[in-house]
Design an enzyme around this catalytic site. Sequence first.
Site, PDB file in Angstrom:
ATOM      1  CG  HIS A 134      -1.765  -1.244   1.311  1.00 44.79           C
ATOM      2  ND1 HIS A 134      -1.370  -2.307   2.067  1.00 44.79           N
ATOM      3  CD2 HIS A 134      -2.911  -1.601   0.699  1.00 44.79           C
ATOM      4  CE1 HIS A 134      -2.262  -3.285   1.943  1.00 44.79           C
ATOM      5  NE2 HIS A 134      -3.196  -2.883   1.119  1.00 44.79           N
ATOM      6  N   GLY A 172      -5.983  12.250   8.682  1.00 47.81           N
ATOM      7  CA  GLY A 172      -6.817  11.262   7.997  1.00 47.81           C
ATOM      8  C   GLY A 172      -6.862  11.510   6.502  1.00 47.81           C
ATOM      9  NE  ARG A 174      -7.006  19.901   7.036  1.00 41.44           N
ATOM     10  CZ  ARG A 174      -8.223  19.876   7.578  1.00 41.44           C
ATOM     11  NH1 ARG A 174      -8.630  18.821   8.229  1.00 41.44           N
ATOM     12  NH2 ARG A 174      -9.007  20.914   7.463  1.00 41.44           N
ATOM     13  NE  ARG A 229      -5.567   0.306  -2.270  1.00 38.86           N
ATOM     14  CZ  ARG A 229      -6.706  -0.396  -2.308  1.00 38.86           C
ATOM     15  NH1 ARG A 229      -7.824   0.164  -1.954  1.00 38.86           N
ATOM     16  NH2 ARG A 229      -6.713  -1.644  -2.690  1.00 38.86           N
ATOM     17  N   GLY A 253      -5.814  14.667  13.921  1.00 42.89           N
ATOM     18  CA  GLY A 253      -7.137  14.539  13.317  1.00 42.89           C
ATOM     19  C   GLY A 253      -8.178  15.346  14.056  1.00 42.89           C
ATOM     20  CG  MET A 265     -14.179   7.100  13.496  1.00 43.80           C
ATOM     21  SD  MET A 265     -15.232   7.088  12.036  1.00 43.80           S
ATOM     22  CE  MET A 265     -15.711   5.377  12.000  1.00 43.80           C
ATOM     23  CD  GLU A 266      -9.345   7.684  12.011  1.00 38.67           C
ATOM     24  OE1 GLU A 266      -9.416   8.506  12.952  1.00 38.67           O
ATOM     25  OE2 GLU A 266     -10.180   7.637  11.101  1.00 38.67           O
ATOM     26  CB  SER A 293     -14.335  18.871  14.066  1.00 36.34           C
ATOM     27  OG  SER A 293     -14.732  17.523  14.233  1.00 36.34           O
ATOM     28  CG  ASP A 294     -18.174  16.817  15.279  1.00 35.80           C
ATOM     29  OD1 ASP A 294     -17.721  16.813  14.135  1.00 35.80           O
ATOM     30  OD2 ASP A 294     -18.053  15.871  16.080  1.00 35.80           O
TER      31      ASP A 294
HETATM   32  N1  HPA Z   1     -17.219  10.418  15.348  1.00 36.87           N
HETATM   33  C1  HPA Z   1     -16.111   9.884  14.874  1.00 36.87           C
HETATM   34  N2  HPA Z   1     -15.094  10.583  14.427  1.00 36.87           N
HETATM   35  C2  HPA Z   1     -15.201  11.916  14.432  1.00 36.87           C
HETATM   36  C3  HPA Z   1     -16.333  12.545  14.902  1.00 36.87           C
HETATM   37  C4  HPA Z   1     -17.380  11.752  15.378  1.00 36.87           C
HETATM   38  O1  HPA Z   1     -18.419  12.249  15.799  1.00 36.87           O
HETATM   39  N3  HPA Z   1     -16.122  13.881  14.770  1.00 36.87           N
HETATM   40  C5  HPA Z   1     -14.912  14.054  14.246  1.00 36.87           C
HETATM   41  N4  HPA Z   1     -14.339  12.867  14.034  1.00 36.87           N
END
Ligand code: HPA
Length: 239
Positions: free
Chosen positions: A5, A21, A25, A44, A90, A181-182, A204-205
């Site tokens: 890869h 990610g 970036r 890829r 990330g 997620m990583e 970010s949220d």
């Molecule tokens: N879930 C998973 N990964 C993320 C999220 C989330 O809400 N926000 C930014 N990365």
Amino acid sequence: MATPHIKGEKGDFAKTVLMPGDPLRAKFIAETFLTDAKQITDVRNMFGYTGMYQGVRVSVMGSGMGMPSMAIYSHELFKEFDVENIIRIGTAGAISEKLELRDVVVGIGACTNSNFANQYRLPGTFAPTASYKLLKKTDMVAEKLGIDLKVGNILSEDNFYHEFEDVNPSWEKMGVLAVEMEAAALYMNAARLGKNALAICTISDHLVKKEYATVEERQTSFTQMMELALGVAVELDKE
Ligand code: HPA
């Protein structure tokens, strides 16, 4: 000496690799912060570059989204390209009321709902943790840059979308700060291969407060995090 890869020869990647990610970036970091940046791989479209930052050789490469993708790239970088340190940079969603949008969170540990650890056939539950060395240096550089780091447990989930509630509230009850997620896969690969890993995330949220950073806010906080991670790479080179 390409791997399945990643294109490149042994020695093409620096001792420390920053992994956002998004491969674009990685391209942005290489073009904005590195001098003499050379593209190493584009398999890829998961771009990877090596260049210089403040006189230190540093690499940056996309990890893709999710634990399987991060696991493939970090495994090959650690095992086949002799990379010593991987710093994930990330975003994450906050689940703790203690966090605000744009906070910089470092995962001292990474819980997970994935069965990634099953492969090790352990007679119990493995606790994926960050490298203390990387964490200590990140703390030091953050202080120099005036960044108020939030350090704690994070959660690496296999699913971004949820059938029932957003993220199970039991994680927050256990003091988990944020979800991404990583990190857990990265930490487990590092543990198994005797290498160093750390995940730095900007919020970010906010999944509880239902707040979301604007594109501009995401960019500004991401830039701050890049400078932090690059500063850590410089410190690691002093050893
Ligand atoms: N879930 C998973 N990964 C993320 C999220 C989330 O809400 N926000 C930014 N990365």
